[in-house]
Write a protein that holds these residues in place. Structure first.
Motif, short mmCIF file in Angstrom:
data_model
loop_
_atom_site.label_atom_id
_atom_site.label_comp_id
_atom_site.label_asym_id
_atom_site.label_seq_id
_atom_site.Cartn_x
_atom_site.Cartn_y
_atom_site.Cartn_z
N LYS A 137 0.77 -1.16 0.17
CA LYS A 137 -0.15 0.00 0.00
C LYS A 137 0.88 1.10 0.10
O LYS A 137 0.58 2.28 -0.73
CB LYS A 137 -0.77 -0.24 1.25
N THR A 138 1.85 1.30 0.82
CA THR A 138 2.85 2.47 0.86
C THR A 138 3.63 2.52 -0.37
O THR A 138 3.60 3.69 -1.03
CB THR A 138 3.67 2.17 2.05
N ILE A 139 3.98 1.38 -1.16
CA ILE A 139 4.77 1.57 -2.20
C ILE A 139 4.04 2.09 -3.63
O ILE A 139 4.30 2.91 -4.30
CB ILE A 139 5.41 0.27 -2.94
N LYS A 140 2.72 1.70 -3.41
CA LYS A 140 1.74 2.30 -4.36
C LYS A 140 1.35 3.55 -4.15
O LYS A 140 1.31 4.44 -5.13
CB LYS A 140 0.02 1.55 -4.62
N LYS A 141 1.28 4.08 -2.84
CA LYS A 141 1.13 5.49 -2.70
C LYS A 141 2.29 6.29 -3.17
O LYS A 141 2.14 7.48 -3.77
CB LYS A 141 1.11 5.73 -1.12
N ILE A 142 3.64 5.87 -2.92
CA ILE A 142 4.70 6.44 -3.37
C ILE A 142 4.69 6.61 -5.04
O ILE A 142 4.91 7.76 -5.48
CB ILE A 142 6.17 5.80 -3.04
N GLU A 143 4.27 5.45 -5.55
CA GLU A 143 4.28 5.61 -7.18
C GLU A 143 3.24 6.75 -7.54
O GLU A 143 3.46 7.52 -8.47
CB GLU A 143 3.75 4.24 -7.66
N LYS A 144 2.10 6.79 -6.64
CA LYS A 144 1.15 7.79 -7.33
C LYS A 144 1.61 9.26 -7.18
O LYS A 144 1.19 10.10 -7.73
CB LYS A 144 -0.17 7.59 -6.48
N GLU A 145 2.36 9.23 -5.90
CA GLU A 145 2.83 10.75 -5.57
C GLU A 145 4.10 11.05 -5.84
O GLU A 145 4.72 12.03 -5.33
CB GLU A 145 2.40 11.08 -4.21
N ASP B 42 0.20 6.71 10.77
CA ASP B 42 -1.27 6.60 10.97
C ASP B 42 -1.69 5.15 10.81
O ASP B 42 -2.65 4.68 11.54
CB ASP B 42 -1.85 7.55 9.91
N GLU B 43 -1.06 4.53 9.81
CA GLU B 43 -1.50 2.98 9.69
C GLU B 43 -1.00 2.13 10.89
O GLU B 43 -1.48 0.97 10.82
CB GLU B 43 -0.62 2.68 8.34
#
Lengths: 237, 218
Positions: free
Chosen positions: B192-200, B216-217
């Motif tokens: 989930k974290t890696i996907k967030k980095i990819e998006k941002e 937070d997680e």
């Protein structure tokens, strides 16, 4: 739907849809509309609606088409059967094959092909709704989709048509002007470098009209280029 | 976001050809952008592409999927327009011809290194070297390869933070494949974290935001 109008340009110098003679139709470009394509673009130019998808660079099939030195650019222009008033028989026809060829040659020169030997870059342009000038709309969309796919290029290709109705040169023909006009001349160019990659002409223009028409089409391409560029920049901010 | 300018192919960048870096080309002594991407101008002008496929170059550590084998080599998919070959002599032990599937089976994933890429982009791989191995367990996810520097962070700060927080083993292949192994829920957090980095990836202050996200997680 509509028969030949009596006059294309009224007393105030406006055209059937209220445009000036050197005015483009409203242009809307959206980048990255297809999730599974490497690059894509949806474009509306007046009543034209086209979507372009780019896949690649990828392994080329059939294999005998591969070039050991550079990538092969393939372009498919296709009109949906429902894109015109009278249902079009689906599939490639004489016109579609020709438009694909000239569009490929309009786009090809800007692609830096030597970066991806033995591969292919496949461009698919689907016309969903047609209202004259679909090849220019397709080229504009394809060039944005190529940039979206991250393909190295020398510049963006922009394309625009000029024609003649009522003995007057007009920019960016709409359907009535295309069907019943006296001439139609689509061009495509690298707007940044003033290099023309496509020039076709159908109908009659005098030498002077040709020169003046070319100038009009070039200025039209430059306006389109600004919209293309803005669409790409806005997609990432 | 002031230092991050989006450019399109053909944009004029500079009059100084010595400034030309990745993603640019020089014509008539002027530098132009060659891809659609973000302009970086630290020591040189570079355009970081926002699309595009991974092209292998020698020395890259990547994650490949074995898709086929021939008499003397395994065929490996490396998330690129080009397939790659792993010759049996590049396996750490001696492998007999015809006995190859005892060592690597079709469907296995491997951490491997690119040894050679020729003019026609024929790619050779090796399994001899530190950390190169066949992957057992865990999950492989796809990531956008030009964004990998953001995932790793300055001297590994970002990736180490994720590793610490998720207690997962993570291996980042330069071809945009990431292997994650750990407990199921921890693995989900890491992904989930890696996907967030990819998006941002194109935004600034990312490391701080990801630290907050992991907080937070928790």
């Amino acid at each position: 739907m509509s028969d030949m109008p009596e006059k294309f340009i009224n007393e105030e110098g406006l055209r059937l849809d209220g445009r000036q003679v050197n005015e483009l139709r409203p242009l809307k470009i959206e980048v990255g509309v297809l999730k599974r394509a490497d690059g894509s673009c949806y474009l509306e130019l007046g009543q034209n609606k086209v979507v372009a998808a780019v896949y690649g660079p990828r392994e080329i099939h059939p294999r005998h088409l591969q070039n050991a030195m550079e990538t092969v650019v393939r372009y498919r222009y296709n009109m949906a059967s429902f894109s015109v008033d009278e249902r079009k028989r689906p599939g490639p026809d004489r016109r579609g094959v020709e438009v694909s060829k000239v569009s490929r040659e309009a786009i090809g020169p800007v692609v830096l092909k030597e970066y991806y030997p033995r591969s292919s870059i496949d461009i698919f342009v689907e016309v969903l709704q047609a209202d004259a000038g679909t090849r220019t709309a397709g080229i504009n969309a394809a060039s944005v989709a190529l940039a979206d796919a991250g393909i190295p290029m020398k510049g963006l290709v922009s394309s625009c048509a000029v024609g003649k109705v009522d003995d007057t040169l007009v920019l960016d023909l709409m359907k009535e002007e295309d069907n019943y006009g006296q001439a139609d001349m689509p061009i495509a160019m690298v707007a940044k470098e003033d290099k023309i990659t496509l020039l076709q002409m159908d109908g009659h223009l005098t030498n002077d009209e040709f020169k003046k028409g070319l100038e009009m089409a070039i200025s039209g391409c430059k306006k389109i280029y600004e919209v293309q560029k803005k669409a790409l920049i806005d997609a990432y901010s | 976001m002031i230092d991050k300018e989006v450019v399109v192919p053909g944009d004029f960048l500079s009059d100084d050809p010595s400034m030309a870096g990745v993603g640019t080309f020089v014509e008539n002594g002027k530098v132009f952008a060659q891809v659609y991407g973000i302009l970086e101008s630290r020591d040189r002008l570079r355009v970081i592409s926002l699309g595009g496929k991974y092209v292998p170059s020698p020395g890259d550590d990547i994650i490949g999927n074995v898709v086929d084998f021939s008499l003397s080599s395994w065929k490996v998919d490396i998330n690129s327009p080009y397939g790659a070959d792993l010759h049996i002599s590049e396996y750490p032990q001696r492998v007999d011809f015809g006995d190859m599937s005892r060592y690597i089976k079709v469907g296995d994933s491997i951490i491997t290194k690119v040894t050679r890429v020729d003019n026609e982009k024929r790619v050779d791989l090796t399994l001899k070297g530190y950390d190169l191995r066949i992957l057992r367990g865990g999950r492989i996810i796809d990531f956008f390869h030009t964004k990998i520097p953001r995932l790793i962070g300055r001297s590994g700060s970002m990736i180490n933070m994720i590793k610490e927080e998720s207690k997962c083993a993570i291996y980042v292949g330069q071809n945009g494949r990431i292997w994650v192994n750990g407990e199921d829920d921890k693995m989900a957090l890491a992904i989930k974290t890696i996907k967030k980095i990819e998006k941002e990836a194109h935004t600034s202050g990312l490391t701080a935001r990801i630290a907050q996200f992991l907080e937070d997680e928790r």
